[in-house]
Design an enzyme around this catalytic site. Structure first.
Site, PDB file in Angstrom:
ATOM      1  N   ASP A 119       0.866  -1.190   0.000  1.00  0.00           N
ATOM      2  CA  ASP A 119       0.000   0.000   0.000  1.00  0.00           C
ATOM      3  C   ASP A 119       0.901   1.237   0.000  1.00  0.00           C
ATOM      4  O   ASP A 119       1.494   1.579   1.025  1.00  0.00           O
ATOM      5  CB  ASP A 119      -0.903   0.018   1.242  1.00  0.00           C
ATOM      6  CG  ASP A 119      -1.979  -1.068   1.194  1.00  0.00           C
ATOM      7  OD1 ASP A 119      -1.888  -1.973   0.331  1.00  0.00           O
ATOM      8  OD2 ASP A 119      -2.897  -1.010   2.033  1.00  0.00           O
TER       9      ASP A 119
ATOM     10  N   LYS B 204      -6.865   3.481  -2.798  1.00  0.00           N
ATOM     11  CA  LYS B 204      -7.217   3.381  -1.373  1.00  0.00           C
ATOM     12  C   LYS B 204      -7.425   4.783  -0.834  1.00  0.00           C
ATOM     13  O   LYS B 204      -6.695   5.703  -1.199  1.00  0.00           O
ATOM     14  CB  LYS B 204      -6.068   2.646  -0.652  1.00  0.00           C
ATOM     15  CG  LYS B 204      -6.171   2.574   0.860  1.00  0.00           C
ATOM     16  CD  LYS B 204      -5.006   1.742   1.447  1.00  0.00           C
ATOM     17  CE  LYS B 204      -4.910   1.897   2.956  1.00  0.00           C
ATOM     18  NZ  LYS B 204      -3.770   1.130   3.546  1.00  0.00           N
TER      19      LYS B 204
ATOM     20  N   LYS C  71     -10.068   0.321  -1.945  1.00  0.00           N
ATOM     21  CA  LYS C  71      -9.919  -0.012  -0.519  1.00  0.00           C
ATOM     22  C   LYS C  71     -10.305   1.214   0.313  1.00  0.00           C
ATOM     23  O   LYS C  71      -9.772   2.301   0.108  1.00  0.00           O
ATOM     24  CB  LYS C  71      -8.481  -0.444  -0.208  1.00  0.00           C
ATOM     25  CG  LYS C  71      -8.239  -0.722   1.283  1.00  0.00           C
ATOM     26  CD  LYS C  71      -6.851  -1.314   1.535  1.00  0.00           C
ATOM     27  CE  LYS C  71      -6.549  -1.405   3.030  1.00  0.00           C
ATOM     28  NZ  LYS C  71      -5.208  -1.978   3.300  1.00  0.00           N
TER      29      LYS C  71
END
Lengths: 308, 308
Positions: free
Chosen positions: B159, B223, B252
């Site tokens: 991430d 995300k 996400k």
């Protein structure tokens, strides 16, 4: 010295330093009563802290006997902008301010180092950047790579965050290896390395361990805070850190230093560098509250290293 | 394709995507009146957001026509612990919880990847870590190095935080190069890459740009948040992000998702993965509020990639 003996040496030095520091900082241990608070405080009562602050103030005076504290404030300050959403224009602004007021450095994120370095190319203002910031929880080799790449882009000073999780797990070997790798990356390239211990997460004993390991690992400075943790610098912590590292390592106070009064407290407690974003305001307050000749004239040489 | 034509291609794709997304998301532009709010809102009124949320909910239902939303909640969740002061024992605890409940992954800092990887070696739970976290303001090559080193230590998912400063400076080429370098580091090593756009700092137009650039740069997910910024995920942002990236990129939602109700809102808005630290509490709430058979049985294969 091979790797194992180097590690053994580190562990031994750290153990001795921690023991020595705890002994020095604790007038009363075990079941004995402290002469200041008249309790079995283990040397961590507020009276003992006040004593350490006085020691710090005396040490700073001794270091610079001919300088009044307010004379060279600008050259004590790393003019700081580490916000995630700082744009190129914001970086240009603080670089111009740093040149105008003669701050020690601008302290900015790595992706802005190249831009700042070009703006400051013909000035004595240094470029300081941060590594493993602000959590300190990345891999040691990633921190070292980030430091090297930042120095190649123009950084003169690296403020790294130590591995707080390793410290919390009492894994001083990993803690030390992490710092050593970054210090080595810096010193090989003529940059200095400050180690941020992020005091707000630590017990006093952990602060002492962190400073001891940082000193044993070759750090040029220990630094209180990232400014992104749950708390910033305190005079108490600065004094404690100074008492651990002695006179040959710098102490940088940062996080929440927003006025002239607080800056003075930090210096009196043993800080030799200040990280602040309200630097211009602080200088203006200092000027209005004293008959000083602020900001100090900026000389030809780089001034920021004179204070550790 | 050489470097210049690759950049030209990126800029063209991004421009087209931004134009297309803004056109799709805006029932009224210029001086026209929006049919929902009856004002010249440019397509960003709350009525329009509600419409997008509905679209997101329909899309999720279409993707999993035979699955009730609550059946596989655990395998939607990255069980997250990114605190700077997390110790080894804390990491062990969340790894054991992830195995027990069948979470998609544990999401931890890079220095803890090796430990988590050993604990989770014989389980379907993946190891997710973060890069350039949480500020996103380090060098692209440092992010790529951090990703590579983390994958070599056992991470399956990365991430990364994009370069918010570049986005704020409208420097989409630097923004894209930064993401591309990390995506390449991940895909070369069979890891997936999620791009954190940190919505709390961005205008809607910047969110659209960020998602467009992330998609054009090969990201597997976009995300919402790091959990360390000034705000977390919102249903509105998830819906907007979903509308930009379409069905072939995951979304996400993370930051502030602490109960079952909020998780449901995120999924209904288009989220296909959830980042949460309150994961166990959320599962317990879901179980108590429905007649579901939670947690879903953990199969032999890795389940986390089924949702994008």
């Amino acid at each position: 010295m091979n790797k194992d003996s180097s590690l053994d040496y580190l562990v031994r030095v750290v153990s001795e330093e921690i023991h020595r520091s705890l002994s020095q900082g604790a007038p009363a241990r075990g079941g004995e009563f402290c002469p200041w608070c008249a309790q079995a405080c283990g040397g961590h009562c507020s009276a003992e802290v006040n004593r350490m602050v006085e020691v710090g103030a005396n040490r700073v005076s001794a270091l610079a006997p001919n300088a009044s504290i307010d004379r060279s404030i600008a050259s004590l300050i790393d003019h700081t902008l580490l916000k995630a959403d700082a744009a190129y224009e914001d970086i240009r602004k603080i670089c111009e301010e740093a040149k105008r007021y003669g701050f020690a450095s601008v302290c900015i994120n790595p992706s802005m180092v190249s831009l700042a370095s070009r703006i400051l190319a013909n000035s004595p203002v240094m470029v300081c950047t941060v590594v493993g910031f602000p959590l300190g929880a990345t891999l040691a080799e990633a921190k070292a790579f980030e430091a090297e790449a930042s120095i190649m882009n123009g950084a003169h000073e690296i403020d790294m965050v130590l591995n707080i999780g390793a410290l919390k797990s009492k894994d001083l070997v990993t803690l030390g290896q992490d710092i050593q790798l970054v210090v080595q990356a810096c010193h090989t390239r003529e940059a200095i390395c400050k180690v941020i211990i992020e005091t707000a997460y630590l017990t006093d004993e952990e602060k002492i361990s962190a400073c001891s390991v940082a000193k044993a690992s070759g750090a040029d400075f220990v630094k209180t805070s990232t400014g992104f943790g749950p708390g910033g610098a305190s005079a108490k912590d600065v004094a404690l850190m100074r008492s651990v590292v002695g006179d040959d390592v710098g102490v940088k106070a940062s996080g929440g230093i927003r006025d002239w009064k607080v800056l003075q407290e930090m210096v009196q407690s043993g800080a030799t560098r200040i990280g602040a974003s309200a630097s211009v305001k602080i200088l203006q307050e200092a000027k209005s509250q004293s008959a000083s000749n602020l900001p100090a004239p900026v000389g030809e040489g780089r001034t920021g290293n004179d204070y550790y």
